[in-house]
Write a protein that holds these residues in place. Structure first.
Motif, PDB file in Angstrom:
ATOM      1  N   VAL A 148     -50.502  11.164  11.021  1.00  0.00           N
ATOM      2  CA  VAL A 148     -50.092  10.904   9.638  1.00  0.00           C
ATOM      3  C   VAL A 148     -48.687  10.318   9.567  1.00  0.00           C
ATOM      4  CG1 VAL A 148     -49.738  11.910   7.355  1.00  0.00           C
ATOM      5  CG2 VAL A 148     -51.545  12.805   8.851  1.00  0.00           C
ATOM      6  N   GLN A 149     -48.595   9.129   8.986  1.00  0.00           N
ATOM      7  CA  GLN A 149     -47.283   8.563   8.676  1.00  0.00           C
ATOM      8  C   GLN A 149     -46.835   9.097   7.314  1.00  0.00           C
ATOM      9  OE1 GLN A 149     -46.175   4.528  10.082  1.00  0.00           O
ATOM     10  NE2 GLN A 149     -48.307   4.047   9.644  1.00  0.00           N
ATOM     11  N   PRO A 150     -45.550   9.423   7.163  1.00  0.00           N
ATOM     12  CA  PRO A 150     -45.061   9.927   5.873  1.00  0.00           C
ATOM     13  C   PRO A 150     -44.843   8.770   4.900  1.00  0.00           C
ATOM     14  CG  PRO A 150     -43.244   9.807   7.417  1.00  0.00           C
ATOM     15  CD  PRO A 150     -44.467   9.389   8.181  1.00  0.00           C
ATOM     16  N   VAL A 151     -45.953   8.196   4.399  1.00  0.00           N
ATOM     17  CA  VAL A 151     -45.880   6.951   3.638  1.00  0.00           C
ATOM     18  C   VAL A 151     -44.993   7.059   2.402  1.00  0.00           C
ATOM     19  CG1 VAL A 151     -48.067   7.490   2.456  1.00  0.00           C
ATOM     20  CG2 VAL A 151     -47.248   5.135   2.543  1.00  0.00           C
ATOM     21  N   LYS A 152     -45.074   8.165   1.680  1.00  0.00           N
ATOM     22  CA  LYS A 152     -44.239   8.334   0.480  1.00  0.00           C
ATOM     23  C   LYS A 152     -42.751   8.326   0.846  1.00  0.00           C
ATOM     24  CE  LYS A 152     -43.802  11.308  -3.635  1.00  0.00           C
ATOM     25  NZ  LYS A 152     -42.385  11.705  -3.585  1.00  0.00           N
ATOM     26  N   GLU A 153     -42.412   9.081   1.895  1.00  0.00           N
ATOM     27  CA  GLU A 153     -41.018   9.156   2.324  1.00  0.00           C
ATOM     28  C   GLU A 153     -40.542   7.806   2.874  1.00  0.00           C
ATOM     29  OE1 GLU A 153     -43.369  11.291   3.023  1.00  0.00           O
ATOM     30  OE2 GLU A 153     -42.675  13.164   2.081  1.00  0.00           O
ATOM     31  N   MET A 154     -41.440   7.087   3.555  1.00  0.00           N
ATOM     32  CA  MET A 154     -41.078   5.764   4.075  1.00  0.00           C
ATOM     33  C   MET A 154     -40.803   4.787   2.939  1.00  0.00           C
ATOM     34  SD  MET A 154     -43.888   5.589   7.165  1.00  0.00           S
ATOM     35  CE  MET A 154     -43.509   3.946   7.748  1.00  0.00           C
ATOM     36  N   ALA A 155     -41.621   4.859   1.904  1.00  0.00           N
ATOM     37  CA  ALA A 155     -41.425   3.981   0.745  1.00  0.00           C
ATOM     38  C   ALA A 155     -40.121   4.310   0.036  1.00  0.00           C
ATOM     39  CB  ALA A 155     -42.603   4.121  -0.212  1.00  0.00           C
ATOM     40  N   VAL A 209     -26.170  -0.294   6.352  1.00  0.00           N
ATOM     41  CA  VAL A 209     -27.238   0.664   6.645  1.00  0.00           C
ATOM     42  C   VAL A 209     -27.669   0.487   8.098  1.00  0.00           C
ATOM     43  CG1 VAL A 209     -28.056   0.651   4.255  1.00  0.00           C
ATOM     44  CG2 VAL A 209     -29.111  -0.872   5.919  1.00  0.00           C
ATOM     45  N   ASP A 210     -28.276   1.512   8.666  1.00  0.00           N
ATOM     46  CA  ASP A 210     -28.705   1.470  10.062  1.00  0.00           C
ATOM     47  C   ASP A 210     -29.727   0.355  10.289  1.00  0.00           C
ATOM     48  OD1 ASP A 210     -27.095   3.622  10.675  1.00  0.00           O
ATOM     49  OD2 ASP A 210     -28.695   5.099  10.364  1.00  0.00           O
ATOM     50  N   ILE A 211     -29.687  -0.241  11.470  1.00  0.00           N
ATOM     51  CA  ILE A 211     -30.660  -1.273  11.824  1.00  0.00           C
ATOM     52  C   ILE A 211     -32.059  -0.677  11.949  1.00  0.00           C
ATOM     53  CG2 ILE A 211     -31.406  -2.790  13.707  1.00  0.00           C
ATOM     54  CD1 ILE A 211     -29.351  -4.059  11.957  1.00  0.00           C
ATOM     55  N   LEU A 212     -32.156   0.571  12.431  1.00  0.00           N
ATOM     56  CA  LEU A 212     -33.456   1.209  12.603  1.00  0.00           C
ATOM     57  C   LEU A 212     -33.434   2.625  12.038  1.00  0.00           C
ATOM     58  CD1 LEU A 212     -36.344   1.160  13.758  1.00  0.00           C
ATOM     59  CD2 LEU A 212     -35.406   2.022  15.908  1.00  0.00           C
ATOM     60  N   THR A 213     -34.404   2.935  11.182  1.00  0.00           N
ATOM     61  CA  THR A 213     -34.586   4.278  10.627  1.00  0.00           C
ATOM     62  C   THR A 213     -35.983   4.751  10.997  1.00  0.00           C
ATOM     63  OG1 THR A 213     -33.119   3.820   8.744  1.00  0.00           O
ATOM     64  CG2 THR A 213     -34.642   5.676   8.531  1.00  0.00           C
ATOM     65  N   VAL A 214     -36.072   5.890  11.691  1.00  0.00           N
ATOM     66  CA  VAL A 214     -37.353   6.408  12.175  1.00  0.00           C
ATOM     67  C   VAL A 214     -37.660   7.752  11.514  1.00  0.00           C
ATOM     68  CG1 VAL A 214     -38.704   7.079  14.204  1.00  0.00           C
ATOM     69  CG2 VAL A 214     -36.966   5.274  14.400  1.00  0.00           C
ATOM     70  N   LEU A 215     -38.849   7.875  10.924  1.00  0.00           N
ATOM     71  CA  LEU A 215     -39.267   9.112  10.270  1.00  0.00           C
ATOM     72  C   LEU A 215     -40.377   9.780  11.082  1.00  0.00           C
ATOM     73  CD1 LEU A 215     -39.293   7.988   6.514  1.00  0.00           C
ATOM     74  CD2 LEU A 215     -37.472   9.111   7.800  1.00  0.00           C
ATOM     75  N   PRO A 216     -40.486  11.104  11.014  1.00  0.00           N
ATOM     76  CA  PRO A 216     -41.442  11.841  11.863  1.00  0.00           C
ATOM     77  C   PRO A 216     -42.892  11.685  11.436  1.00  0.00           C
ATOM     78  CG  PRO A 216     -40.335  13.346  10.359  1.00  0.00           C
ATOM     79  CD  PRO A 216     -39.647  12.021  10.198  1.00  0.00           C
ATOM     80  N   VAL A 217     -43.808  11.907  12.393  1.00  0.00           N
ATOM     81  CA  VAL A 217     -45.256  11.880  12.136  1.00  0.00           C
ATOM     82  C   VAL A 217     -45.841  13.240  12.493  1.00  0.00           C
ATOM     83  CG1 VAL A 217     -45.473   9.409  12.580  1.00  0.00           C
ATOM     84  CG2 VAL A 217     -45.759  11.024  14.471  1.00  0.00           C
ATOM     85  N   GLU A 218     -47.094  13.452  12.107  1.00  0.00           N
ATOM     86  CA  GLU A 218     -47.772  14.708  12.456  1.00  0.00           C
ATOM     87  C   GLU A 218     -49.274  14.474  12.567  1.00  0.00           C
ATOM     88  OE1 GLU A 218     -46.851  17.407   9.310  1.00  0.00           O
ATOM     89  OE2 GLU A 218     -48.159  16.422   7.851  1.00  0.00           O
ATOM     90  N   PHE A 219     -49.939  15.387  13.250  1.00  0.00           N
ATOM     91  CA  PHE A 219     -51.393  15.304  13.405  1.00  0.00           C
ATOM     92  C   PHE A 219     -52.091  16.002  12.249  1.00  0.00           C
ATOM     93  CE2 PHE A 219     -55.307  17.459  14.736  1.00  0.00           C
ATOM     94  CZ  PHE A 219     -56.086  16.365  15.092  1.00  0.00           C
ATOM     95  N   ALA A 220     -53.218  15.426  11.809  1.00  0.00           N
ATOM     96  CA  ALA A 220     -54.043  16.061  10.776  1.00  0.00           C
ATOM     97  C   ALA A 220     -55.496  16.004  11.218  1.00  0.00           C
ATOM     98  CB  ALA A 220     -53.876  15.359   9.427  1.00  0.00           C
ATOM     99  N   ASP A 221     -56.186  17.120  11.083  1.00  0.00           N
ATOM    100  CA  ASP A 221     -57.599  17.221  11.483  1.00  0.00           C
ATOM    101  C   ASP A 221     -58.492  16.627  10.388  1.00  0.00           C
ATOM    102  OD1 ASP A 221     -60.036  17.851  12.517  1.00  0.00           O
ATOM    103  OD2 ASP A 221     -59.853  20.011  12.234  1.00  0.00           O
ATOM    104  N   GLY A 222     -59.304  15.638  10.783  1.00  0.00           N
ATOM    105  CA  GLY A 222     -60.238  15.028   9.843  1.00  0.00           C
ATOM    106  C   GLY A 222     -61.680  15.182  10.292  1.00  0.00           C
ATOM    107  N   GLY A 223     -61.915  16.106  11.227  1.00  0.00           N
ATOM    108  CA  GLY A 223     -63.282  16.401  11.643  1.00  0.00           C
ATOM    109  C   GLY A 223     -63.793  15.586  12.813  1.00  0.00           C
ATOM    110  N   THR A 224     -62.960  14.725  13.406  1.00  0.00           N
ATOM    111  CA  THR A 224     -63.416  13.918  14.541  1.00  0.00           C
ATOM    112  C   THR A 224     -62.760  14.352  15.851  1.00  0.00           C
ATOM    113  OG1 THR A 224     -61.750  12.209  14.063  1.00  0.00           O
ATOM    114  CG2 THR A 224     -63.949  11.914  13.108  1.00  0.00           C
TER     115      THR A 224
END
Length: 331
Positions: free
Chosen positions: A291-298, A314-329
């Motif tokens: 999961v990308q934190p799309v709201k926070e990235m926007a 502003v910084d040349i590169l800004t990196v936000l954290p990701v996480e795993f989400a179970d979708g049944g696969t």
């Protein structure tokens, strides 16, 4: 008609303080809330045309994306518009459909219309029409020019996907990607995946389906995925027991072909996509995913573009954290 003086009187602040709030300039949080409450209470209408003439700004940001039908980009621009509106800005949406000429056209239109800044997603060779005289924030992509980039932690996303499948019994993995081959942060997804597999001594291969965007029923991409599965199914058994795809969109195409060939997911083969797509953006995940934190990235993109407009570094590169989400696969 309610005037700026009426708002100042009701909020018990100076007229200059009201003006700063309206023009997005810094005031104390206490005074900002008082002014915003009085504007709402009195129904004060901001004259954006006069405001623009005074400040030499249009209070408009261009959002340039490759495909608005892609659920990830649709969500991203949705949250960008919300964040811009809350700051008194408008959004000018440009949909390039992955076409270089169309992308060039929209960059030129955005510049000629004198928007205050551009938030863009470009997977094409865009160096020739990136303008340094207008503030730009890029998603996932680096340029030779000094353009700030925002992204999620793609490399760690690949590591998480590999760790999840290996820890639940997969031992012959493959990374399947499609899209632009221009160097960008999204390339780190496969790199993180392969590096983690290598560190654990697990077999890992890559299938690159090239720069393909068409996902229609009779698309080349669907045929290539189907042919790959047929070629790698021996005696009714698919040879890979774990698949990581570069996007959820691609993951869903893969899942569709697996169902047609009656490959059991996740019992026989686990599948993890990347992006975090959900039905209607609020129900369950469409497949197991990074999961990308799309709201926070926007919201961060808007924060950075407004800082650049004000002349801040502003910084040349800004990196936000990701996480795993179970979708049944996955198991």
């Amino acid at each position: 008609m309610t005037t700026i003086k009426d708002v100042a009187l009701d909020a018990n602040v100076a007229v200059g303080t009201v003006s700063k709030v309206i023009n997005g300039q810094h005031v104390s949080e206490k005074n900002k809330k008082k002014v915003e409450a009085s504007i709402k209470k009195l129904g004060y209408q901001i004259n954006y045309y006069a405001r623009g003439l005074k400040t030499q700004q249009t209070y408009t940001i261009a959002a340039i994306v490759p495909e608005i039908l892609n659920p990830f980009f649709a969500s991203w621009v949705y949250y960008i518009e919300q964040a811009l509106y809350s700051k008194g800005y408008k959004m000018f949406l440009c949909n390039t459909q992955g076409n270089s000429e169309k992308e060039d056209y929209y960059f030129k239109i955005a510049s000629q219309n004198k928007v205050d800044g551009i938030i863009c997603v470009s997977y094409r060779d865009a160096e020739s029409y990136i303008y340094e005289d207008i503030p730009i924030i890029s998603l996932d992509r680096h340029f030779e020019k000094k353009i700030s980039c925002i992204c999620s932690d793609n490399y760690h996303g690949g590591e998480i996907a590999a760790q999840k499948m290996i820890s639940t019994g997969s031992h012959h993995l493959i990374y399947i990607r499609s899209g632009s081959t221009i160097t960008g942060e999204t390339m780190n997804r496969g790199l993180g995946f392969r590096d983690y597999c290598k560190s654990k001594g697990v077999s890992c291969e890559t299938l690159d389906l090239g720069d393909e965007y068409d996902v229609s029923e009779d698309s080349k991409l669907k045929h290539e995925i189907y042919d790959f599965f047929v070629a790698n199914t021996k005696k009714g058994k698919f040879q890979y027991d774990g698949i990581y795809t570069s996007t959820d969109w691609l993951g869903l195409l893969v899942l569709d072909q697996m169902k047609k060939l009656e490959i059991k997911v996740p019992e026989e083969t686990q599948l993890i996509g990347h992006d975090g797509l959900r039905l209607l953006n609020q129900e369950g995940y469409m497949l197991s995913t990074i999961v990308q934190p799309v709201k926070e990235m926007a919201e961060k993109s808007v924060e950075l573009i407004l800082k650049k407009i004000q002349g801040e570094e502003v910084d040349i590169l800004t990196v936000l954290p990701v996480e795993f989400a179970d979708g049944g696969t996955t198991r």
